[in-house]
Motif scaffolding. Structure first.
Motif, PDB file in Angstrom:
ATOM      1  N   PRO A  25      17.279   6.164 -10.075  1.00  0.00           N
ATOM      2  CA  PRO A  25      17.523   6.499 -11.755  1.00  0.00           C
ATOM      3  C   PRO A  25      16.590   7.590 -12.653  1.00  0.00           C
ATOM      4  CG  PRO A  25      17.981   4.391 -11.762  1.00  0.00           C
ATOM      5  CD  PRO A  25      17.301   4.785 -10.415  1.00  0.00           C
ATOM      6  N   ARG A  26      15.107   7.366 -11.603  1.00  0.00           N
ATOM      7  CA  ARG A  26      14.309   8.451 -12.500  1.00  0.00           C
ATOM      8  C   ARG A  26      13.390   9.753 -11.613  1.00  0.00           C
ATOM      9  NH1 ARG A  26      10.542   6.324 -16.531  1.00  0.00           N
ATOM     10  NH2 ARG A  26      10.326   7.722 -17.080  1.00  0.00           N
ATOM     11  N   ALA A  27      14.156  10.020 -10.723  1.00  0.00           N
ATOM     12  CA  ALA A  27      13.576   9.892  -9.475  1.00  0.00           C
ATOM     13  C   ALA A  27      13.979  11.688  -9.353  1.00  0.00           C
ATOM     14  CB  ALA A  27      13.653   9.400  -7.944  1.00  0.00           C
ATOM     15  N   TRP A  28      13.387  12.496  -9.100  1.00  0.00           N
ATOM     16  CA  TRP A  28      13.652  14.046  -9.022  1.00  0.00           C
ATOM     17  C   TRP A  28      13.432  15.245  -7.073  1.00  0.00           C
ATOM     18  CZ3 TRP A  28      16.487  15.670 -12.799  1.00  0.00           C
ATOM     19  CH2 TRP A  28      16.259  15.319 -14.138  1.00  0.00           C
ATOM     20  N   ASP A  41       9.142   9.779  -7.618  1.00  0.00           N
ATOM     21  CA  ASP A  41      10.432   8.883  -8.979  1.00  0.00           C
ATOM     22  C   ASP A  41       8.951   8.427  -9.875  1.00  0.00           C
ATOM     23  OD1 ASP A  41      11.748   6.312  -9.415  1.00  0.00           O
ATOM     24  OD2 ASP A  41      12.234   5.774  -7.508  1.00  0.00           O
ATOM     25  N   LEU A  42      10.032   8.219 -10.914  1.00  0.00           N
ATOM     26  CA  LEU A  42       8.610   7.855 -12.349  1.00  0.00           C
ATOM     27  C   LEU A  42       9.096   5.983 -12.457  1.00  0.00           C
ATOM     28  CD1 LEU A  42       9.748  10.998 -14.637  1.00  0.00           C
ATOM     29  CD2 LEU A  42       8.036  10.756 -13.159  1.00  0.00           C
ATOM     30  N   ASP A  43       9.712   6.025 -11.667  1.00  0.00           N
ATOM     31  CA  ASP A  43       9.842   4.175 -11.850  1.00  0.00           C
ATOM     32  C   ASP A  43       9.250   3.611 -10.577  1.00  0.00           C
ATOM     33  OD1 ASP A  43      11.505   3.998 -13.927  1.00  0.00           O
ATOM     34  OD2 ASP A  43      13.733   4.399 -13.453  1.00  0.00           O
ATOM     35  N   ASP A  44       8.838   3.880  -9.236  1.00  0.00           N
ATOM     36  CA  ASP A  44       8.553   3.714  -8.582  1.00  0.00           C
ATOM     37  C   ASP A  44       7.432   4.741  -8.296  1.00  0.00           C
ATOM     38  OD1 ASP A  44       7.348   2.448  -6.759  1.00  0.00           O
ATOM     39  OD2 ASP A  44       9.569   1.845  -5.734  1.00  0.00           O
ATOM     40  N   PRO A  45       6.099   5.050  -8.469  1.00  0.00           N
ATOM     41  CA  PRO A  45       5.257   6.224  -7.676  1.00  0.00           C
ATOM     42  C   PRO A  45       5.091   5.533  -6.388  1.00  0.00           C
ATOM     43  CG  PRO A  45       4.202   4.632  -9.023  1.00  0.00           C
ATOM     44  CD  PRO A  45       5.579   4.479  -9.545  1.00  0.00           C
ATOM     45  N   GLY A  46       5.178   4.615  -5.579  1.00  0.00           N
ATOM     46  CA  GLY A  46       5.223   3.952  -4.583  1.00  0.00           C
ATOM     47  C   GLY A  46       6.044   4.187  -3.772  1.00  0.00           C
ATOM     48  N   HIS A  47       6.620   5.031  -3.911  1.00  0.00           N
ATOM     49  CA  HIS A  47       7.962   5.312  -2.882  1.00  0.00           C
ATOM     50  C   HIS A  47       7.919   6.837  -2.741  1.00  0.00           C
ATOM     51  CE1 HIS A  47      12.074   5.534  -1.995  1.00  0.00           C
ATOM     52  NE2 HIS A  47      12.980   7.336  -2.355  1.00  0.00           N
ATOM     53  N   LEU A  48       7.771   7.016  -1.479  1.00  0.00           N
ATOM     54  CA  LEU A  48       7.815   8.290  -1.389  1.00  0.00           C
ATOM     55  C   LEU A  48       8.705   8.951  -0.094  1.00  0.00           C
ATOM     56  CD1 LEU A  48       3.796   7.585  -0.591  1.00  0.00           C
ATOM     57  CD2 LEU A  48       4.478   8.905  -2.448  1.00  0.00           C
ATOM     58  N   GLU A  49       8.916   9.752  -0.594  1.00  0.00           N
ATOM     59  CA  GLU A  49      10.763   9.873   0.102  1.00  0.00           C
ATOM     60  C   GLU A  49      10.321  10.801   1.584  1.00  0.00           C
ATOM     61  OE1 GLU A  49      14.539   9.613   0.143  1.00  0.00           O
ATOM     62  OE2 GLU A  49      13.047   8.850  -0.960  1.00  0.00           O
ATOM     63  N   THR A  81       3.158  13.914  -6.816  1.00  0.00           N
ATOM     64  CA  THR A  81       3.710  12.814  -5.938  1.00  0.00           C
ATOM     65  C   THR A  81       2.792  11.597  -5.368  1.00  0.00           C
ATOM     66  OG1 THR A  81       5.203  14.064  -5.599  1.00  0.00           O
ATOM     67  CG2 THR A  81       5.237  11.549  -4.222  1.00  0.00           C
ATOM     68  N   LEU A  82       1.552  12.088  -5.162  1.00  0.00           N
ATOM     69  CA  LEU A  82       0.338  11.776  -4.437  1.00  0.00           C
ATOM     70  C   LEU A  82      -0.165  11.057  -5.616  1.00  0.00           C
ATOM     71  CD1 LEU A  82       0.651  13.380  -0.748  1.00  0.00           C
ATOM     72  CD2 LEU A  82       0.697  10.962  -1.669  1.00  0.00           C
ATOM     73  N   PRO A  83      -0.987  11.889  -6.463  1.00  0.00           N
ATOM     74  CA  PRO A  83      -1.488  11.315  -7.309  1.00  0.00           C
ATOM     75  C   PRO A  83      -0.912  10.172  -8.269  1.00  0.00           C
ATOM     76  CG  PRO A  83      -1.722  14.084  -7.714  1.00  0.00           C
ATOM     77  CD  PRO A  83      -0.356  13.548  -5.882  1.00  0.00           C
ATOM     78  N   ARG A  84      -0.099  10.395  -8.446  1.00  0.00           N
ATOM     79  CA  ARG A  84       0.623   9.258  -8.897  1.00  0.00           C
ATOM     80  C   ARG A  84       0.443   7.796  -8.349  1.00  0.00           C
ATOM     81  NH1 ARG A  84       4.582  11.730 -13.440  1.00  0.00           N
ATOM     82  NH2 ARG A  84       4.861  14.076 -12.648  1.00  0.00           N
ATOM     83  N   TYR A  85       0.845   8.411  -6.999  1.00  0.00           N
ATOM     84  CA  TYR A  85       1.234   6.696  -5.744  1.00  0.00           C
ATOM     85  C   TYR A  85      -0.781   6.541  -5.494  1.00  0.00           C
ATOM     86  CZ  TYR A  85       0.424   4.524  -1.055  1.00  0.00           C
ATOM     87  OH  TYR A  85       0.637   4.258  -0.577  1.00  0.00           O
ATOM     88  N   LEU A  86      -1.230   7.125  -5.607  1.00  0.00           N
ATOM     89  CA  LEU A  86      -3.000   6.575  -6.152  1.00  0.00           C
ATOM     90  C   LEU A  86      -3.027   5.547  -7.243  1.00  0.00           C
ATOM     91  CD1 LEU A  86      -5.719   6.604  -4.453  1.00  0.00           C
ATOM     92  CD2 LEU A  86      -6.116   8.607  -5.213  1.00  0.00           C
TER      93      LEU A  86
END
Length: 282
Positions: A25-28, A41-49, A81-86
């Motif tokens: 839903p909130r992935a771009w 993915d704003l709802d799941d920053p741990g998801h790395l496509e 992506t990676l700053p959000r993940y970290l």
């Protein structure tokens, strides 16, 4: 509920598009001139496509004490992506993100904003090398370089002088990780290995076997440190990915590098242009 719609914007270095992932839903997906730059993915920053992003994340996961905050310098921002993940996996981390394209920064800030508190992430418009050379000594636990001008790594981010700047900024035990791209005969990739081996004590390379065998053009993650690299942990993590990768290290990496020479500033060239369709998205 209205479905998200794509956003197209002229930015400093081409045309950027933000395209929603209808399955999340909130992935771009962010592209610039058709080349994928980021997936978030704003709802799941741990998801790395993207697989290369997962490999860079494995380096982040294996740096320092497990779960402890890191001071990170990201060269190349995209959709963060990676700053959000970290920020999600290591709360309390302090991160500085350098992005040269002001238009991309504005688009991402507008459409994919960070949490109100910033999550410890500071974003700044600047040239990656200039920012690296201006950074204080021993100020980063990890440096992540994911800088592409279009679909090519800029020449000024490939030289011995650049590698020395990265080594100066890293703390003892810190790691440098770069997303690169090449294909056989690997002239660019081998030159980068030679360049970083001339500066750092330890270097390894993470890539899919098909790329290393020269069967196709693809990404490879170069990792360098003045301390022992967690090669075993990286090998286990990358082997377990949906698209398994191999970690080249030691004698195998020496054979792969061959007689390639370190790159001087005056001889530096960008990474090769990908073949048509290698990374493009409609």
């Amino acid at each position: 509920m209205n479905e998200p719609i794509p956003v197209t914007r002229t930015v400093d270095h081409g045309t950027a598009k933000l395209m929603p992932d209808l399955d999340r839903p909130r992935a771009w997906l962010l592209t610039v001139d058709g080349a994928p730059q980021s997936y978030v993915d704003l709802d799941d920053p741990g998801h790395l496509e993207f697989e290369y992003a997962r490999r860079l994340a494995h380096v982040l996961d294996a740096t320092g004490e497990p779960g402890a905050p890191l001071d990170a310098l990201h060269l190349g921002g995209g959709a963060l992506t990676l700053p959000r993940y970290l920020a999600a996996t290591r709360p309390g981390s302090r991160q500085q993100v350098i992005e040269a394209d002001g238009g991309v920064l504005e688009l991402v800030a507008e459409q994919l904003p960070l949490p109100p508190d910033g999550a410890g992430i500071t974003v700044r418009r600047a040239d990656a090398r200039a920012a690296l050379e201006a950074a204080p000594d021993a100020s980063a636990d990890v440096i992540v370089a994911d800088v592409f001008g279009g679909s090519r790594v800029p020449a000024h981010l490939t030289s011995v002088a650049y590698a020395r700047a990265a080594a100066r900024v890293l703390r003892p035990g810190g790691a440098y990780a770069a997303n690169l791209a090449d294909s056989a005969p690997f002239t660019f990739l081998r030159s980068q290995l030679a360049t970083f081996r001339s500066v750092f004590v330890e270097v390894c390379l993470i890539a899919e076997p098909a790329v290393l065998r020269g069967r196709r053009f693809g990404n490879a993650v170069l990792v360098a440190s003045q301390s022992e690299l967690p090669v075993g942990a990286l090998a286990r993590r990358t082997a377990a990915d949906a698209f398994p990768a191999r970690v080249e290290y030691g004698a195998a990496l020496e054979r792969f590098t061959g007689d390639a020479a370190p790159v001087r500033d005056e001889d530096a060239v960008p990474s090769p242009e990908p073949p048509g369709g290698a990374f493009s998205v409609g």
